[in-house]
Enzyme design. Structure first.
Site, PDB file in Angstrom:
ATOM      1  N   ARG A  80       0.816  -1.222   0.000  1.00  0.00           N
ATOM      2  CA  ARG A  80       0.000   0.000   0.000  1.00  0.00           C
ATOM      3  C   ARG A  80       0.848   1.270   0.000  1.00  0.00           C
ATOM      4  NH1 ARG A  80      -2.408  -3.993   2.630  1.00  0.00           N
ATOM      5  NH2 ARG A  80      -4.585  -4.342   2.105  1.00  0.00           N
ATOM      6  N   HIS A 105      -0.919  -2.497  -4.467  1.00  0.00           N
ATOM      7  CA  HIS A 105      -0.375  -3.412  -5.481  1.00  0.00           C
ATOM      8  C   HIS A 105      -0.389  -2.838  -6.904  1.00  0.00           C
ATOM      9  CE1 HIS A 105       0.244  -6.392  -2.511  1.00  0.00           C
ATOM     10  NE2 HIS A 105      -0.939  -6.965  -2.505  1.00  0.00           N
ATOM     11  N   HIS A 179       3.346 -12.775  -6.070  1.00  0.00           N
ATOM     12  CA  HIS A 179       2.303 -12.963  -5.075  1.00  0.00           C
ATOM     13  C   HIS A 179       1.743 -14.397  -5.074  1.00  0.00           C
ATOM     14  CE1 HIS A 179      -0.939 -11.819  -2.413  1.00  0.00           C
ATOM     15  NE2 HIS A 179      -0.570 -10.561  -2.430  1.00  0.00           N
ATOM     16  N   ASP A 252      -0.228 -10.417   7.885  1.00  0.00           N
ATOM     17  CA  ASP A 252      -0.226  -9.618   6.648  1.00  0.00           C
ATOM     18  C   ASP A 252       0.834  -8.535   6.846  1.00  0.00           C
ATOM     19  OD1 ASP A 252      -0.812  -8.460   4.240  1.00  0.00           O
ATOM     20  OD2 ASP A 252      -2.961  -8.262   4.598  1.00  0.00           O
ATOM     21  N   GLU A 315       5.888 -12.612   0.176  1.00  0.00           N
ATOM     22  CA  GLU A 315       6.078 -11.493  -0.752  1.00  0.00           C
ATOM     23  C   GLU A 315       7.373 -10.758  -0.427  1.00  0.00           C
ATOM     24  OE1 GLU A 315       2.335  -9.122  -0.780  1.00  0.00           O
ATOM     25  OE2 GLU A 315       1.470 -10.843   0.210  1.00  0.00           O
TER      26      GLU A 315
END
Ligand code: FUC
Length: 350
Positions: A80, A105, A179, A252, A315
């Site tokens: 972000r 993204h 991803h 996350d 990621e």
């Protein structure tokens, strides 16, 4: 070793092709000229049984409609960017806001959602695909014409390497990742809560409720973010740590590698015996435990239903929202530079 290709669908009038790289051990990786998406990846378990270890769809139409970035290359900037804007040399750039008021993204038509030019690579000892995409100045709000080359190369060591290279004609931002959602159980037999993850990281970035880094780096020791000695993903899923709860009960988060330079992450599924070793030159990994897959209105390859924690995304990338945190390593690319980065994914069983 060989590279096969087949028609996979159409995207906005352009043909989507699925390439399948096969090595001499019969390991195979399938990928698309759309978003460089890895659709399938077949590797053996400890008994030599080949099964798919990534999440994807059988039909192309599902990708633009539903895919939460399954297998894709994400760019120009992964993660972000707060308030979907940033300043470079005194000028403010406004990006597409596609995650409430933030940019996520690469935006609405980021690199994961476009057709790339492709070329097969067939060399002695390796096969692959070279992808090329020219992102025009102003695309999604970013400055500069950015030319990006991504290479997927498969070797007989059961290693898939991903190399990213980019050049710009104006100062811009670059932070790529792949991803893929890995699930080493094979053909999604189990979720990933029992997968064991191990790597050297002592700190992670605290997130706010928009999932943006606050700037605070938290010590991992004594928290569910300490993977130094190896630990199961379920540590974060069942944790009452507010950081785990806030992102939907799981991970996350950007975890920062202890050492700069080459870093390794090991993901292991005890039951199948499959392991994945990721080696990267990037400084952090955003660990996403697929906390938002519950009850999605689609099925995955093989007509399998979705559920939370069905995949683990590793990621590897630069720090998210780095442009708003001068203390983070810079993700600015200058015209006289070439961005270059390599991440390798080696599969083995034990
Ligand atoms: C957001 C990101 C995750 C992942 C998911 C699909 O939740 O924070 O990392 O990309 O979208």
């Amino acid at each position: 070793m060989e590279v096969n290709e087949r028609h996979f669908g159409y995207h906005e009038g352009e043909q989507v092709i699925e390439y399948t790289l096969v090595n001499d051990n019969d390991m195979s990786v399938s990928c698309l000229n759309y978003g460089c998406v890895i659709t399938k990846l077949f590797v053996p378990d400890r008994n030599g049984v080949f099964e798919n270890v990534v999440l994807g769809f059988d039909k192309f139409e599902a990708y633009p409609k539903w895919s939460p970035y399954f297998g894709a290359v994400v760019g120009r900037v992964a993660g972000r960017i707060g308030k979907a804007e940033f300043e470079l040399d005194g000028k403010t750039y406004h990006l597409t806001a596609n995650d409430s008021s933030n940019h996520l993204h690469g935006g609405e038509k980021g690199f994961s959602l476009v057709i790339w030019e492709t070329e097969k690579i067939e060399e002695s000892g390796s096969v692959g695909v070279k992808f090329f995409y020219k992102s025009p100045d102003g695309e999604e709000g970013y400055p500069g014409n950015l030319e990006t080359t991504v290479k997927y190369i498969l070797t007989n060591d059961n290693e898939l390497s991903i190399t990213y290279e980019a050049k710009t004609d104006q100062k811009t931002l670059v932070n790529f990742t792949n991803h893929s959602y890995f699930n080493l159980s094979g053909n999604l037999k189990r979720d990933c809560s029992e997968h064991v993850l191990k790597f050297d990281s002592d700190r992670f970035l605290e997130l706010d409720s928009d999932m943006l880094p606050t700037g605070k780096m938290i010590e991992s020791k004594g928290t569910p973010f300490n993977f130094r000695n190896g630990q199961k993903i379920k540590q974060g899923i069942y944790s009452s740590n507010p950081q785990n709860v806030m992102v939907g009960n799981g991970y996350d988060h950007p975890l920062l590698f202890t050492n700069p330079g080459e870093n390794m992450i090991e993901l292991r599924d005890q039951e199948s015996g499959r392991s994945l070793m990721v080696t990267t030159d990037q400084p952090c990994v955003v660990l996403y435990s697929a906390n938002q897959l519950e009850e999605e209105p689609y099925t995955l390859s093989g007509n399998l239903p979705t559920k939370n924690y069905l995949g683990v995304c590793l990621e590897v990338q630069g720090y998210p929202d780095a442009i708003h945190h001068p203390e983070f390593p810079s993700i600015v690319l200058n015209p006289e530079e070439t961005f270059k980065s390599t991440t390798k994914y080696r599969f083995f069983s034990q």
